[in-house]
Motif scaffolding. Structure first.
Motif, PDB file in Angstrom:
ATOM      1  N   GLU A 127      30.104  36.380  41.965  1.00  0.00           N
ATOM      2  CA  GLU A 127      29.039  37.487  41.775  1.00  0.00           C
ATOM      3  C   GLU A 127      29.099  38.469  43.026  1.00  0.00           C
ATOM      4  OE1 GLU A 127      25.411  35.173  42.028  1.00  0.00           O
ATOM      5  OE2 GLU A 127      25.985  34.117  40.122  1.00  0.00           O
ATOM      6  N   ASP A 128      29.530  38.187  44.083  1.00  0.00           N
ATOM      7  CA  ASP A 128      29.566  39.058  45.167  1.00  0.00           C
ATOM      8  C   ASP A 128      30.627  40.059  44.942  1.00  0.00           C
ATOM      9  OD1 ASP A 128      29.361  39.944  48.429  1.00  0.00           O
ATOM     10  OD2 ASP A 128      31.844  39.717  47.654  1.00  0.00           O
ATOM     11  N   LEU A 129      31.837  39.839  44.253  1.00  0.00           N
ATOM     12  CA  LEU A 129      32.720  40.946  43.985  1.00  0.00           C
ATOM     13  C   LEU A 129      32.394  41.556  42.881  1.00  0.00           C
ATOM     14  CD1 LEU A 129      35.759  41.879  44.430  1.00  0.00           C
ATOM     15  CD2 LEU A 129      36.540  39.886  43.208  1.00  0.00           C
ATOM     16  N   HIS A 130      31.870  40.977  41.871  1.00  0.00           N
ATOM     17  CA  HIS A 130      31.550  41.861  40.636  1.00  0.00           C
ATOM     18  C   HIS A 130      30.437  42.654  40.763  1.00  0.00           C
ATOM     19  CE1 HIS A 130      34.834  38.991  39.211  1.00  0.00           C
ATOM     20  NE2 HIS A 130      35.149  40.100  38.329  1.00  0.00           N
ATOM     21  N   ALA A 131      29.527  42.595  41.835  1.00  0.00           N
ATOM     22  CA  ALA A 131      28.740  43.454  42.004  1.00  0.00           C
ATOM     23  C   ALA A 131      29.015  44.786  42.624  1.00  0.00           C
ATOM     24  CB  ALA A 131      27.573  42.887  43.018  1.00  0.00           C
ATOM     25  N   ARG A 132      30.279  44.937  43.088  1.00  0.00           N
ATOM     26  CA  ARG A 132      30.873  46.086  43.984  1.00  0.00           C
ATOM     27  C   ARG A 132      31.498  46.836  42.831  1.00  0.00           C
ATOM     28  NH1 ARG A 132      34.267  43.705  48.617  1.00  0.00           N
ATOM     29  NH2 ARG A 132      33.702  45.957  49.284  1.00  0.00           N
ATOM     30  N   THR A 133      32.315  47.898  43.390  1.00  0.00           N
ATOM     31  CA  THR A 133      32.932  48.903  42.734  1.00  0.00           C
ATOM     32  C   THR A 133      34.199  48.239  41.779  1.00  0.00           C
ATOM     33  OG1 THR A 133      34.338  49.510  44.445  1.00  0.00           O
ATOM     34  CG2 THR A 133      32.106  50.347  44.497  1.00  0.00           C
ATOM     35  N   THR A 134      34.534  49.134  40.851  1.00  0.00           N
ATOM     36  CA  THR A 134      35.916  48.990  40.517  1.00  0.00           C
ATOM     37  C   THR A 134      37.247  48.621  41.272  1.00  0.00           C
ATOM     38  OG1 THR A 134      35.046  50.045  38.319  1.00  0.00           O
ATOM     39  CG2 THR A 134      37.562  49.719  38.270  1.00  0.00           C
ATOM     40  N   GLY A 135      37.048  49.820  42.245  1.00  0.00           N
ATOM     41  CA  GLY A 135      38.092  49.843  43.365  1.00  0.00           C
ATOM     42  C   GLY A 135      38.189  48.734  44.259  1.00  0.00           C
ATOM     43  N   ALA A 136      36.856  47.831  44.539  1.00  0.00           N
ATOM     44  CA  ALA A 136      36.868  46.721  45.151  1.00  0.00           C
ATOM     45  C   ALA A 136      37.589  45.582  44.196  1.00  0.00           C
ATOM     46  CB  ALA A 136      35.430  46.536  45.569  1.00  0.00           C
ATOM     47  N   LEU A 137      37.211  45.557  43.040  1.00  0.00           N
ATOM     48  CA  LEU A 137      37.762  44.485  42.334  1.00  0.00           C
ATOM     49  C   LEU A 137      39.424  44.786  42.116  1.00  0.00           C
ATOM     50  CD1 LEU A 137      37.650  42.157  40.195  1.00  0.00           C
ATOM     51  CD2 LEU A 137      37.067  43.676  38.433  1.00  0.00           C
ATOM     52  N   ALA A 138      39.804  45.939  41.909  1.00  0.00           N
ATOM     53  CA  ALA A 138      41.134  46.350  42.015  1.00  0.00           C
ATOM     54  C   ALA A 138      41.886  45.682  43.381  1.00  0.00           C
ATOM     55  CB  ALA A 138      41.472  47.585  41.675  1.00  0.00           C
ATOM     56  N   ALA A 139      41.180  46.199  44.295  1.00  0.00           N
ATOM     57  CA  ALA A 139      41.883  45.729  45.703  1.00  0.00           C
ATOM     58  C   ALA A 139      41.979  44.144  45.656  1.00  0.00           C
ATOM     59  CB  ALA A 139      41.100  46.118  46.855  1.00  0.00           C
ATOM     60  N   ALA A 140      40.834  43.491  45.257  1.00  0.00           N
ATOM     61  CA  ALA A 140      40.943  41.896  45.267  1.00  0.00           C
ATOM     62  C   ALA A 140      41.888  41.482  44.100  1.00  0.00           C
ATOM     63  CB  ALA A 140      39.610  41.473  45.037  1.00  0.00           C
ATOM     64  N   LEU A 141      42.099  42.112  43.025  1.00  0.00           N
ATOM     65  CA  LEU A 141      43.081  41.704  42.122  1.00  0.00           C
ATOM     66  C   LEU A 141      44.625  41.767  42.483  1.00  0.00           C
ATOM     67  CD1 LEU A 141      41.687  42.880  38.807  1.00  0.00           C
ATOM     68  CD2 LEU A 141      41.793  40.636  39.779  1.00  0.00           C
ATOM     69  N   VAL A 142      44.723  42.803  43.226  1.00  0.00           N
ATOM     70  CA  VAL A 142      46.150  43.089  44.020  1.00  0.00           C
ATOM     71  C   VAL A 142      46.450  41.808  44.809  1.00  0.00           C
ATOM     72  CG1 VAL A 142      47.592  44.375  45.908  1.00  0.00           C
ATOM     73  CG2 VAL A 142      46.241  45.539  44.104  1.00  0.00           C
ATOM     74  N   GLY A 143      45.551  41.317  45.917  1.00  0.00           N
ATOM     75  CA  GLY A 143      45.683  39.906  46.668  1.00  0.00           C
ATOM     76  C   GLY A 143      46.898  40.497  47.549  1.00  0.00           C
ATOM     77  N   ARG A 144      47.423  39.328  47.901  1.00  0.00           N
ATOM     78  CA  ARG A 144      48.526  39.071  48.932  1.00  0.00           C
ATOM     79  C   ARG A 144      48.169  39.570  50.276  1.00  0.00           C
ATOM     80  NH1 ARG A 144      54.189  40.414  46.112  1.00  0.00           N
ATOM     81  NH2 ARG A 144      54.829  39.444  48.254  1.00  0.00           N
ATOM     82  N   ASP A 153      56.353  51.435  47.422  1.00  0.00           N
ATOM     83  CA  ASP A 153      56.502  51.709  46.167  1.00  0.00           C
ATOM     84  C   ASP A 153      56.111  50.335  45.538  1.00  0.00           C
ATOM     85  OD1 ASP A 153      57.409  54.079  46.111  1.00  0.00           O
ATOM     86  OD2 ASP A 153      59.419  53.571  46.072  1.00  0.00           O
ATOM     87  N   THR A 154      56.303  49.206  46.190  1.00  0.00           N
ATOM     88  CA  THR A 154      55.796  47.791  45.408  1.00  0.00           C
ATOM     89  C   THR A 154      54.377  47.716  45.582  1.00  0.00           C
ATOM     90  OG1 THR A 154      57.804  46.695  46.203  1.00  0.00           O
ATOM     91  CG2 THR A 154      55.883  45.371  45.881  1.00  0.00           C
ATOM     92  N   LEU A 155      53.595  48.417  46.487  1.00  0.00           N
ATOM     93  CA  LEU A 155      52.132  48.308  46.452  1.00  0.00           C
ATOM     94  C   LEU A 155      51.666  49.248  45.238  1.00  0.00           C
ATOM     95  CD1 LEU A 155      49.282  47.772  47.864  1.00  0.00           C
ATOM     96  CD2 LEU A 155      49.912  49.547  49.685  1.00  0.00           C
ATOM     97  N   GLU A 160      48.618  49.815  40.646  1.00  0.00           N
ATOM     98  CA  GLU A 160      48.620  50.462  39.407  1.00  0.00           C
ATOM     99  C   GLU A 160      48.194  49.507  38.361  1.00  0.00           C
ATOM    100  OE1 GLU A 160      48.021  53.712  36.923  1.00  0.00           O
ATOM    101  OE2 GLU A 160      48.423  53.779  39.257  1.00  0.00           O
ATOM    102  N   ALA A 161      48.733  48.467  38.482  1.00  0.00           N
ATOM    103  CA  ALA A 161      48.399  47.282  37.378  1.00  0.00           C
ATOM    104  C   ALA A 161      47.048  46.652  37.607  1.00  0.00           C
ATOM    105  CB  ALA A 161      49.608  46.399  37.465  1.00  0.00           C
ATOM    106  N   ALA A 162      46.567  46.696  38.994  1.00  0.00           N
ATOM    107  CA  ALA A 162      45.485  46.025  39.358  1.00  0.00           C
ATOM    108  C   ALA A 162      44.167  46.697  38.790  1.00  0.00           C
ATOM    109  CB  ALA A 162      45.398  45.568  40.770  1.00  0.00           C
ATOM    110  N   TRP A 163      44.379  48.084  39.084  1.00  0.00           N
ATOM    111  CA  TRP A 163      43.385  49.057  38.441  1.00  0.00           C
ATOM    112  C   TRP A 163      43.047  49.015  37.139  1.00  0.00           C
ATOM    113  CZ3 TRP A 163      39.593  52.256  40.403  1.00  0.00           C
ATOM    114  CH2 TRP A 163      39.571  52.635  41.938  1.00  0.00           C
ATOM    115  N   HIS A 164      44.393  48.924  36.368  1.00  0.00           N
ATOM    116  CA  HIS A 164      44.365  48.971  35.146  1.00  0.00           C
ATOM    117  C   HIS A 164      43.638  47.690  34.334  1.00  0.00           C
ATOM    118  CE1 HIS A 164      45.419  49.498  30.519  1.00  0.00           C
ATOM    119  NE2 HIS A 164      45.839  48.166  30.968  1.00  0.00           N
ATOM    120  N   ARG A 165      43.810  46.477  35.219  1.00  0.00           N
ATOM    121  CA  ARG A 165      43.058  45.452  34.734  1.00  0.00           C
ATOM    122  C   ARG A 165      41.639  45.365  35.154  1.00  0.00           C
ATOM    123  NH1 ARG A 165      43.902  39.149  36.766  1.00  0.00           N
ATOM    124  NH2 ARG A 165      42.734  38.212  35.094  1.00  0.00           N
TER     125      ARG A 165
END
Length: 217
Positions: A127-144, A153-155, A160-165
């Motif tokens: 709930e904490d993560l999904h109350a935030r912005t798309t960018g916050a979710l994308a950063a969390a999905l990148v992980g690592r 380039d790897t980042l 890019e893939a995380a933002w799309h998801r």
């Protein structure tokens, strides 16, 4: 004199009218005072008053510090979030104690907090993560987070893939995203004074609640 030292010596602090603070008027517990000071800092135009310094200790006993974002402050404690596998996450898993530091120079105020750290439930983290912005979710999905990166380039590719998801699956989970809560044992409020007669009020948790004491500046 180098440019660095010239710049360093040219700086002044609190070139503004500072608010007064009468510790005798402080509430019996620290949380209401923190809420008051936080909202006052925001109203006074403090840039990013919700950012704070988070200090932890690694497995060798060496302190570590970084800037994170405050997610809440309630009866449970002060909330922030990160990945469980990050440096801070690993350190807190091994030694769940932390110190927080807020600095609001627009009013010459600091708040320092020390205490035990607990984790929220997976549902709270979601709930904490999904109350935030798309960018916050994308950063969390990148992980690592905190892992060694071989190239920008790897980042870029992973981002890019995380933002799309994040845009196509706004409910996507980030399993390592963790909500942390600092349960305060001590909370100190510092009000700066132009004549260096700073006011320092410390709350300490006891078996009977909270005790308040003034500290020399």
């Amino acid at each position: 004199m180098t440019d660095f030292h010239r710049a360093l010596r040219s700086l002044r602090v609190w070139d503004t009218d500072l608010p007064s603070f009468d510790p005798a008027s402080a509430p019996p517990e620290p949380l209401p005072l923190f809420h008051d000071w936080f909202t006052a800092a925001a109203a006074a135009g403090q840039t990013e008053p919700h950012t704070l310094s988070l200090a932890t200790v690694d497995e060798e006993g060496r302190p570590d510090v970084r800037t994170v974002m405050l997610h809440d402050a309630d009866a449970r404690g002060w909330h922030f979030a990160s990945h469980a596998g990050s440096a801070k996450g690993r350190q807190l898993a091994a030694r769940p104690e932390a110190a927080l530091g807020f600095y609001w120079p627009v009013q010459g105020r600091q708040v320092r907090i020390r205490g035990h750290v607990t984790t929220g439930t997976p549902e709270e983290a979601y709930e904490d993560l999904h109350a935030r912005t798309t960018g916050a979710l994308a950063a969390a999905l990148v992980g690592r987070q905190s892992e060694v990166l071989d190239s920008p380039d790897t980042l870029a590719e992973a981002s890019e893939a995380a933002w799309h998801r994040a845009e196509t699956e706004p409910d996507a989970p980030a399993p390592t995203w963790t909500l942390y809560v600092v349960e305060p044992a001590e909370v100190e409020f510092f009000q700066g004074d132009a004549r260096r007669r700073h006011v320092r009020l410390r709350y300490r948790r006891t078996a009977d609640g909270w005790t308040r004491e003034l500290l020399w500046p």
